[in-house]
Design a protein around this motif. Structure first.
Motif, PDB file in Angstrom:
ATOM      1  N   LEU A  11       0.829  -1.203   0.000  1.00 38.00           N
ATOM      2  CA  LEU A  11       0.000   0.000   0.000  1.00 38.00           C
ATOM      3  C   LEU A  11       0.868   1.259   0.000  1.00 38.00           C
ATOM      4  O   LEU A  11       0.553   2.241  -0.687  1.00 38.00           O
ATOM      5  CB  LEU A  11      -0.938   0.006   1.199  1.00 38.00           C
ATOM      6  N   VAL A  12       1.954   1.236   0.767  1.00 45.40           N
ATOM      7  CA  VAL A  12       2.859   2.380   0.771  1.00 45.40           C
ATOM      8  C   VAL A  12       3.487   2.556  -0.607  1.00 45.40           C
ATOM      9  O   VAL A  12       3.612   3.678  -1.108  1.00 45.40           O
ATOM     10  CB  VAL A  12       3.935   2.228   1.861  1.00 45.40           C
ATOM     11  N   ARG A  13       3.880   1.445  -1.231  1.00 41.38           N
ATOM     12  CA  ARG A  13       4.449   1.525  -2.573  1.00 41.38           C
ATOM     13  C   ARG A  13       3.441   2.142  -3.542  1.00 41.38           C
ATOM     14  O   ARG A  13       3.803   2.991  -4.383  1.00 41.38           O
ATOM     15  CB  ARG A  13       4.852   0.137  -3.072  1.00 41.38           C
ATOM     16  N   ARG A  14       2.198   1.731  -3.434  1.00 40.92           N
ATOM     17  CA  ARG A  14       1.172   2.285  -4.317  1.00 40.92           C
ATOM     18  C   ARG A  14       0.956   3.766  -4.036  1.00 40.92           C
ATOM     19  O   ARG A  14       0.772   4.561  -4.972  1.00 40.92           O
ATOM     20  CB  ARG A  14      -0.137   1.509  -4.144  1.00 40.92           C
ATOM     21  N   TRP A  15       0.969   4.130  -2.765  1.00 42.50           N
ATOM     22  CA  TRP A  15       0.796   5.543  -2.410  1.00 42.50           C
ATOM     23  C   TRP A  15       1.886   6.396  -3.045  1.00 42.50           C
ATOM     24  O   TRP A  15       1.587   7.404  -3.700  1.00 42.50           O
ATOM     25  CB  TRP A  15       0.802   5.700  -0.891  1.00 42.50           C
ATOM     26  N   ILE A  16       3.144   6.004  -2.886  1.00 42.71           N
ATOM     27  CA  ILE A  16       4.211   6.841  -3.424  1.00 42.71           C
ATOM     28  C   ILE A  16       4.234   6.807  -4.955  1.00 42.71           C
ATOM     29  O   ILE A  16       4.647   7.778  -5.587  1.00 42.71           O
ATOM     30  CB  ILE A  16       5.595   6.468  -2.845  1.00 42.71           C
ATOM     31  N   SER A  17       3.742   5.724  -5.563  1.00 47.85           N
ATOM     32  CA  SER A  17       3.736   5.660  -7.027  1.00 47.85           C
ATOM     33  C   SER A  17       2.833   6.735  -7.623  1.00 47.85           C
ATOM     34  O   SER A  17       3.131   7.304  -8.683  1.00 47.85           O
ATOM     35  CB  SER A  17       3.300   4.271  -7.507  1.00 47.85           C
ATOM     36  N   GLY A  18       1.712   7.027  -6.958  1.00 51.71           N
ATOM     37  CA  GLY A  18       0.830   8.092  -7.427  1.00 51.71           C
ATOM     38  C   GLY A  18       1.214   9.457  -6.895  1.00 51.71           C
ATOM     39  O   GLY A  18       0.993  10.473  -7.561  1.00 51.71           O
ATOM     40  N   PHE A  97      -2.363   9.201   8.247  1.00 53.89           N
ATOM     41  CA  PHE A  97      -2.997   7.881   8.287  1.00 53.89           C
ATOM     42  C   PHE A  97      -3.077   7.321   6.868  1.00 53.89           C
ATOM     43  O   PHE A  97      -3.641   7.961   5.971  1.00 53.89           O
ATOM     44  CB  PHE A  97      -4.395   7.970   8.901  1.00 53.89           C
ATOM     45  N   LEU A  98      -2.497   6.142   6.675  1.00 45.77           N
ATOM     46  CA  LEU A  98      -2.550   5.459   5.389  1.00 45.77           C
ATOM     47  C   LEU A  98      -3.930   4.844   5.205  1.00 45.77           C
ATOM     48  O   LEU A  98      -4.378   4.057   6.049  1.00 45.77           O
ATOM     49  CB  LEU A  98      -1.476   4.368   5.339  1.00 45.77           C
ATOM     50  N   MET A  99      -4.599   5.200   4.097  1.00 48.60           N
ATOM     51  CA  MET A  99      -5.973   4.768   3.881  1.00 48.60           C
ATOM     52  C   MET A  99      -6.144   4.298   2.437  1.00 48.60           C
ATOM     53  O   MET A  99      -5.401   4.717   1.539  1.00 48.60           O
ATOM     54  CB  MET A  99      -6.945   5.915   4.174  1.00 48.60           C
ATOM     55  N   SER A 100      -7.138   3.442   2.215  1.00 54.46           N
ATOM     56  CA  SER A 100      -7.406   2.976   0.854  1.00 54.46           C
ATOM     57  C   SER A 100      -8.902   2.820   0.629  1.00 54.46           C
ATOM     58  O   SER A 100      -9.698   2.735   1.578  1.00 54.46           O
ATOM     59  CB  SER A 100      -6.704   1.637   0.595  1.00 54.46           C
ATOM     60  N   LEU A 101      -9.253   2.772  -0.654  1.00 52.07           N
ATOM     61  CA  LEU A 101     -10.652   2.618  -1.052  1.00 52.07           C
ATOM     62  C   LEU A 101     -10.710   1.937  -2.408  1.00 52.07           C
ATOM     63  O   LEU A 101     -10.046   2.390  -3.358  1.00 52.07           O
ATOM     64  CB  LEU A 101     -11.324   3.995  -1.155  1.00 52.07           C
ATOM     65  N   PRO A 102     -11.478   0.841  -2.548  1.00 58.52           N
ATOM     66  CA  PRO A 102     -11.687   0.284  -3.894  1.00 58.52           C
ATOM     67  C   PRO A 102     -12.587   1.218  -4.693  1.00 58.52           C
ATOM     68  O   PRO A 102     -13.566   1.753  -4.166  1.00 58.52           O
ATOM     69  CB  PRO A 102     -12.368  -1.061  -3.618  1.00 58.52           C
ATOM     70  N   PRO A 148      -3.202   1.088 -12.035  1.00 58.72           N
ATOM     71  CA  PRO A 148      -4.464   0.789 -11.370  1.00 58.72           C
ATOM     72  C   PRO A 148      -4.705   1.581 -10.093  1.00 58.72           C
ATOM     73  O   PRO A 148      -5.713   1.385  -9.410  1.00 58.72           O
ATOM     74  CB  PRO A 148      -4.325  -0.704 -11.045  1.00 58.72           C
ATOM     75  N   VAL A 149      -3.788   2.490  -9.753  1.00 58.36           N
ATOM     76  CA  VAL A 149      -3.863   3.224  -8.486  1.00 58.36           C
ATOM     77  C   VAL A 149      -4.041   4.714  -8.739  1.00 58.36           C
ATOM     78  O   VAL A 149      -3.420   5.282  -9.637  1.00 58.36           O
ATOM     79  CB  VAL A 149      -2.591   3.001  -7.640  1.00 58.36           C
ATOM     80  N   ALA A 150      -4.899   5.331  -7.931  1.00 58.46           N
ATOM     81  CA  ALA A 150      -5.057   6.782  -7.913  1.00 58.46           C
ATOM     82  C   ALA A 150      -4.748   7.270  -6.504  1.00 58.46           C
ATOM     83  O   ALA A 150      -5.174   6.645  -5.524  1.00 58.46           O
ATOM     84  CB  ALA A 150      -6.470   7.189  -8.319  1.00 58.46           C
ATOM     85  N   VAL A 151      -4.013   8.373  -6.415  1.00 60.05           N
ATOM     86  CA  VAL A 151      -3.622   8.911  -5.110  1.00 60.05           C
ATOM     87  C   VAL A 151      -4.136  10.343  -4.972  1.00 60.05           C
ATOM     88  O   VAL A 151      -3.519  11.291  -5.484  1.00 60.05           O
ATOM     89  CB  VAL A 151      -2.095   8.863  -4.932  1.00 60.05           C
ATOM     90  N   PRO A 152      -5.287  10.529  -4.315  1.00 59.59           N
ATOM     91  CA  PRO A 152      -5.782  11.888  -4.062  1.00 59.59           C
ATOM     92  C   PRO A 152      -4.779  12.679  -3.229  1.00 59.59           C
ATOM     93  O   PRO A 152      -4.129  12.142  -2.334  1.00 59.59           O
ATOM     94  CB  PRO A 152      -7.091  11.649  -3.296  1.00 59.59           C
ATOM     95  N   VAL A 187      -5.505   5.279  -2.908  1.00 62.28           N
ATOM     96  CA  VAL A 187      -4.694   5.210  -1.689  1.00 62.28           C
ATOM     97  C   VAL A 187      -4.236   6.625  -1.361  1.00 62.28           C
ATOM     98  O   VAL A 187      -3.891   7.397  -2.255  1.00 62.28           O
ATOM     99  CB  VAL A 187      -3.461   4.298  -1.870  1.00 62.28           C
ATOM    100  N   LEU A 188      -4.258   6.972  -0.083  1.00 64.50           N
ATOM    101  CA  LEU A 188      -3.779   8.288   0.327  1.00 64.50           C
ATOM    102  C   LEU A 188      -3.260   8.228   1.752  1.00 64.50           C
ATOM    103  O   LEU A 188      -3.444   7.239   2.460  1.00 64.50           O
ATOM    104  CB  LEU A 188      -4.877   9.345   0.197  1.00 64.50           C
ATOM    105  N   VAL A 189      -2.596   9.312   2.149  1.00 65.20           N
ATOM    106  CA  VAL A 189      -2.272   9.542   3.552  1.00 65.20           C
ATOM    107  C   VAL A 189      -2.976  10.823   3.957  1.00 65.20           C
ATOM    108  O   VAL A 189      -2.706  11.892   3.395  1.00 65.20           O
ATOM    109  CB  VAL A 189      -0.759   9.654   3.786  1.00 65.20           C
ATOM    110  N   GLY A 190      -3.912  10.719   4.905  1.00 65.95           N
ATOM    111  CA  GLY A 190      -4.691  11.864   5.331  1.00 65.95           C
ATOM    112  C   GLY A 190      -4.300  12.351   6.713  1.00 65.95           C
ATOM    113  O   GLY A 190      -3.694  11.618   7.497  1.00 65.95           O
ATOM    114  N   THR A 191      -4.639  13.595   7.001  1.00 66.39           N
ATOM    115  CA  THR A 191      -4.450  14.151   8.335  1.00 66.39           C
ATOM    116  C   THR A 191      -5.553  13.627   9.255  1.00 66.39           C
ATOM    117  O   THR A 191      -6.427  12.859   8.833  1.00 66.39           O
ATOM    118  CB  THR A 191      -4.517  15.674   8.290  1.00 66.39           C
ATOM    119  N   THR A 192      -5.539  14.079  10.498  1.00 71.04           N
ATOM    120  CA  THR A 192      -6.592  13.668  11.437  1.00 71.04           C
ATOM    121  C   THR A 192      -7.960  14.119  10.938  1.00 71.04           C
ATOM    122  O   THR A 192      -8.929  13.346  10.963  1.00 71.04           O
ATOM    123  CB  THR A 192      -6.305  14.246  12.826  1.00 71.04           C
TER     124      THR A 192
END
Length: 225
Positions: A11-18, A97-102, A148-152, A187-192
């Motif tokens: 998931l981290v790899r996918r996050w940084i790829s986008g 926070f590392l988060m994901s959504l199909p 296949p990954v999008a990173v908002p 996949v994204l990393v969001g604040t609180t």
């Protein structure tokens, strides 16, 4: 890459790829502990070191070898776990926070009355702009596309237009556009605050992320914070 939990690491790899697409950063360089990314952003971010499963020895070694202010450490662990590993020259930023959504078949959301939405794709980045009927900026966001990954990324609502559902409109529009472009997962990393919004929109939290940056005065003889 060390043999680690494949779910978080992937998931981290996918996050940084986008993320590198969204920010126009250099291609991530693999390292035994994770990835190194050259950034060179106008905000002063020079580079970042991303560790999906940070170990104290690795973090201390990286920190000891880092001399460039504006270098960030992205450590997928609790703040309280990693903060003692680093000196006061490393400033702790807000938690992530590392988060994901199909990406399913949800349609493009409609904005509230009085707002318009414009969306376009350029250079592998989906951008969404929400404006008032007078053309004023109300909210915006973008997403880097990586197969296949999008990173908002950089989701912002102007202070005068908050609590009107515009953040949800931006996210839903980006997700719809990314799915239309062929992405299957976001996949994204969001604040609180972002975590609260995204959780309400169906996103799953996978891991905390601590962010630390080497302060400008840390290596030039100035006072340390």
């Amino acid at each position: 890459m060390r043999n680690q939990d494949p779910d978080t690491t992937e998931l981290v790899r996918r996050w940084i790829s986008g993320w590198v697409v969204s920010r126009g950063a250099a291609e991530p360089a693999p390292a035994p502990w994770g990835w190194s990314i050259d950034v060179g952003a106008p905000t002063g971010e020079v580079a970042r070191r991303v560790l999906p499963h940070p170990a104290e020895d690795d973090v201390r070694e990286i920190a000891g070898a880092t001399t460039a202010p504006g270098t960030w450490l992205k450590l997928f662990a609790e703040d309280d776990t990693v903060r003692p590993w680093l000196g006061p020259e490393w400033r702790l930023d807000v938690p992530g926070f590392l988060m994901s959504l199909p990406l399913g078949g949800a349609g493009r959301p409609a904005p509230p009355a009085g707002y318009t939405v414009t969306t376009w794709i350029r250079g592998g980045v989906v951008r969404t702009l929400v404006r008032t009927s007078a053309g004023h900026l109300a909210a915006r966001g973008q997403a880097g596309l990586a197969g296949p990954v999008a990173v908002p990324d950089q989701i912002v609502t102007s202070p005068d237009h908050r609590r009107r559902g515009l953040g949800s409109v931006v996210m839903g529009t980006l997700q719809h556009a990314a799915r239309e472009a062929g992405a299957e997962q976001a996949v994204l990393v969001g604040t609180t605050d972002g975590r609260a919004l995204y959780s309400a929109l169906g996103w799953t939290v996978h891991s905390p992320m601590a962010s630390l940056v080497l302060e400008p005065e840390a290596r030039d003889g100035g006072a340390q914070r």
